[in-house]
Design an enzyme around this catalytic site. Sequence first.
Site, mmCIF file in Angstrom:
data_model
loop_
_atom_site.group_PDB
_atom_site.id
_atom_site.type_symbol
_atom_site.label_atom_id
_atom_site.label_comp_id
_atom_site.label_asym_id
_atom_site.label_seq_id
_atom_site.Cartn_x
_atom_site.Cartn_y
_atom_site.Cartn_z
ATOM 1 N N THR A 166 0.732 -1.286 -0.102
ATOM 2 C CA THR A 166 -0.201 -0.120 -0.064
ATOM 3 C C THR A 166 0.698 1.259 -0.103
ATOM 4 O O THR A 166 2.056 1.244 0.546
ATOM 5 C CB THR A 166 -0.882 -0.011 1.295
ATOM 6 O OG1 THR A 166 -1.743 -1.048 1.296
ATOM 7 C CG2 THR A 166 -1.980 1.078 1.297
ATOM 8 N N ARG A 194 -12.491 -8.297 -1.552
ATOM 9 C CA ARG A 194 -11.659 -7.988 -0.400
ATOM 10 C C ARG A 194 -11.409 -6.916 -0.252
ATOM 11 O O ARG A 194 -10.874 -5.828 -0.908
ATOM 12 C CB ARG A 194 -10.394 -8.999 -0.629
ATOM 13 C CG ARG A 194 -9.442 -8.885 0.667
ATOM 14 C CD ARG A 194 -8.429 -7.751 0.462
ATOM 15 N NE ARG A 194 -7.498 -7.823 1.719
ATOM 16 C CZ ARG A 194 -6.472 -6.933 1.820
ATOM 17 N NH1 ARG A 194 -6.213 -6.110 0.610
ATOM 18 N NH2 ARG A 194 -5.717 -6.800 2.771
ATOM 19 N N GLY A 196 -9.104 -4.465 2.792
ATOM 20 C CA GLY A 196 -8.238 -4.146 3.924
ATOM 21 C C GLY A 196 -8.237 -3.134 4.911
ATOM 22 O O GLY A 196 -9.447 -2.426 4.835
ATOM 23 N N ASP A 197 -7.233 -2.610 5.355
ATOM 24 C CA ASP A 197 -7.181 -1.347 5.885
ATOM 25 C C ASP A 197 -7.300 -0.110 5.504
ATOM 26 O O ASP A 197 -7.664 0.914 5.920
ATOM 27 C CB ASP A 197 -6.056 -1.587 7.178
ATOM 28 C CG ASP A 197 -4.920 -1.267 6.458
ATOM 29 O OD1 ASP A 197 -4.511 -2.283 5.405
ATOM 30 O OD2 ASP A 197 -4.171 -0.383 6.465
ATOM 31 N N GLY A 220 -3.216 -5.957 6.075
ATOM 32 C CA GLY A 220 -4.372 -5.062 6.176
ATOM 33 C C GLY A 220 -5.483 -5.515 7.044
ATOM 34 O O GLY A 220 -5.906 -4.744 7.775
#
Length: 302
Positions: A166, A194, A196-197, A220
């Site tokens: 990221t 999906r 993630g964070d 994540g």
Amino acid sequence: MAEDRMSRDGGARPGWAIIVHGGAKEIEPDKEEANRQGCLAALAAGQTVLEQGGGAHEAVEAATRVLEDDPTFNAGFGSDLNTDGVVEMCAGLMDGSTYDIGSVAAIKGVRNPISVAQAMLREQPILLTAEGARRFAGEHGAELCAPNALISPEKRASRMKEDHDTVGCVALDQSGRIAAGTSTGGLEGTHPGRVGDSPLPGCGYYADSSIGGIAFSGDGENIARAMLAARVIQALEAGRSPEDAVRASLDHLHKVGGEAGGIAMGSEGRMGFAHNSPHFAVAWISDGMNGPRVQLRQDENS
């Protein structure tokens, strides 16, 4: 310590400051220069905005767009492919002066997800997903493309190992406003849809101009489980330095496991970063420095 050098270089409170990262990951020797130059190019784009009196959120967008356009990084062009062989991306941006948030998740066929997040800042929703996010992007002038146009030649030729890289940026503008943003191409071989964070405030990023800003990269799901960005903001508010605040959050991450790296900035423009991954490409500059700095790991002499 990296933060000590940043603080000395900056001297008194800077009129502006910016720090970017290219991901918490392992960088192969033949990719080191590309990571350095990519981060420096992104930094220069954000710096130009700040020097011209632009807002922190505009600087974050400008810097992140450069990282999204560079196939060195897992964001935008060069994103990882899910199990369907499709690119799905996430991005988030927060204006710490207004608490406005814009974020997109599992979006396809958009050149620069961070610009879609920027367009959402003054809107009521803080998170749009999938086709709804792409529809918003088209309605607000974002550059659309075929989903497969975001697959770089390197990704097309060989499905690579998952790399968690990221990208992110935190900026302080001349009016004292702080913004933070992230963007990611997801994980190689992950399930479609999906998230993630990266698009989740308080997890992968957060900004509060009276306290500071933070942007993470790494595993994540575990970053989200531990709400690392929120922990950094709380530590900054309690008076800890940016580097110490990130380090403390990484200590907490041990409870759930995983690798991560974070860049942080205090309200006065002091910058710091930390990571438990093998490498973490970071570049930073403020108006009190003679020039930009870039490192691929925290213990590297820049």
